[in-house]
Design an enzyme around this catalytic site. Structure first.
Site, PDB file in Angstrom:
ATOM      1  N   ASP A   9       0.861  -1.177   0.000  1.00 30.61           N
ATOM      2  CA  ASP A   9       0.000   0.000   0.000  1.00 30.61           C
ATOM      3  C   ASP A   9       0.909   1.242   0.000  1.00 30.61           C
ATOM      4  O   ASP A   9       2.075   1.165   0.426  1.00 30.61           O
ATOM      5  CB  ASP A   9      -0.881  -0.032   1.253  1.00 30.61           C
ATOM      6  CG  ASP A   9      -1.650   1.254   1.469  1.00 30.61           C
ATOM      7  OD1 ASP A   9      -2.346   1.690   0.526  1.00 30.61           O
ATOM      8  OD2 ASP A   9      -1.549   1.829   2.570  1.00 30.61           O
ATOM      9  N   ASP A  11      -0.177   5.174   0.773  1.00 33.99           N
ATOM     10  CA  ASP A  11      -0.434   6.163   1.828  1.00 33.99           C
ATOM     11  C   ASP A  11      -0.518   5.511   3.203  1.00 33.99           C
ATOM     12  O   ASP A  11      -1.259   4.545   3.410  1.00 33.99           O
ATOM     13  CB  ASP A  11      -1.727   6.913   1.531  1.00 33.99           C
ATOM     14  CG  ASP A  11      -1.623   7.741   0.266  1.00 33.99           C
ATOM     15  OD1 ASP A  11      -1.131   8.873   0.347  1.00 33.99           O
ATOM     16  OD2 ASP A  11      -2.011   7.226  -0.800  1.00 33.99           O
ATOM     17  N   ASP A 219      -2.525  -0.260   6.038  1.00 36.23           N
ATOM     18  CA  ASP A 219      -2.835   0.481   7.262  1.00 36.23           C
ATOM     19  C   ASP A 219      -4.297   0.874   7.405  1.00 36.23           C
ATOM     20  O   ASP A 219      -4.732   1.265   8.482  1.00 36.23           O
ATOM     21  CB  ASP A 219      -1.988   1.753   7.331  1.00 36.23           C
ATOM     22  CG  ASP A 219      -2.448   2.796   6.321  1.00 36.23           C
ATOM     23  OD1 ASP A 219      -2.593   2.456   5.121  1.00 36.23           O
ATOM     24  OD2 ASP A 219      -2.699   3.943   6.731  1.00 36.23           O
TER      25      ASP A 219
END
Length: 270
Positions: A9, A11, A219
């Protein structure tokens, strides 16, 4: 050690809090690639504002954009193993009804090659890496193709559940709604069934990598299926609690403290 597929991922994971890939992270990823491991970006972002991270890392592997709606290989235009899932343009236009909600700051329909917006809010500094001039107004006269996603940016994450409930009530099983935070919270609407694990599975199949040899890092809520699917789903220390509950492991430090690089260094004994 078997060859691994490392799904990243962007960001809140690979990027620090100033939207940068640090030199330390870049060096660790380069070492792993030289050892034969496959590294792929798997992001909610469109390609138009993730391509420079792809180029910075000198990648030649497939990338997954729009939370799994588009899997492609920018370095090989003839790569035939990807896919592209779209929404109907009529559905996208009908979502302009959300503009009356005071919590909605921007509505954007994204295609592979263009962006159509309602509103003048800029969610984060690199949202328009080539300038806002590349966008067009989102209207039924301008949107002539079926878009890949519709992004609804809100004032805070606290207000997202109410707007998400409204979207689901209006469109039911026709769509998936993915949430992500960062500098400006977003509800991303994609076609039903779309999620990041789709792209990860496609890439792993292409490279003949077993599911148990997939390591995924994330996240936020939009990483849920990917973390769940991977042989080892690793959640950042700064990740949300629901994601942490299904993780195989957590990073020792946050994305802003080079948590990804620190974890990979220990895991691969670099």
């Amino acid at each position: 050690m078997n060859r691994k597929l490392i799904a990243l991922d962007l960001d809140g994971t690979t990027l620090n809090d100033t939207q940068q890939i640090t030199l330390e992270t870049q060096e660790v990823l380069n070492k792993l690639r030289k050892e034969g491991h496959i590294i792929s970006i798997v992001t909610g972002r469109p390609y138009r504002n993730s391509y420079y991270y792809y180029k910075q890392l000198k990648m030649d592997t497939p990338i997954v954009n729009f939370n799994g709606a588009w899997c492609h290989n920018p370095s090989d235009k003839k790569w035939e193993h990807g896919y592209h899932k779209t929404l109907s343009k009529d559905l996208a236009i009908s979502m302009l009804s959300l503009k009356d909600d005071p919590e909605v700051q921007l509505i954007a329909a994204e295609s592979r090659d263009g962006i159509y917006v309602h509103g003048d809010f800029i969610p984060y500094p690199d949202y328009f890496p080539e300038g806002i001039e590349v966008s067009r107004q989102l209207t039924s006269e301008t949107l002539l193709v079926d878009p890949t996603s519709v992004e609804v940016f809100t004032n805070t994450q606290l207000n997202q559940p109410i707007i998400e409930e409204r979207i689901i009530k209006n469109y039911g099983n026709a769509v998936e709604v993915r949430t992500w935070g960062g500098l400006s919270p977003c509800l991303e609407v994609v076609a039903a069934g779309v999620q990041k694990a789709m792209g990860v599975e496609r890439i792993a199949s292409y490279y003949n990598i077993n599911q148990k040899d997939i390591i995924a890092f994330g996240d936020e809520e939009n990483d849920y299926e990917m973390i769940q699917y991977a042989g080892e789903g690793i959640v950042m220390k700064n990740g949300n609690e629901r994601l942490k509950a299904i993780a195989n492991d957590l990073t020792a430090v946050t994305n802003h403290e080079n948590g990804l690089a620190e974890y990979l260094t220990r895991y691969f004994k670099l």
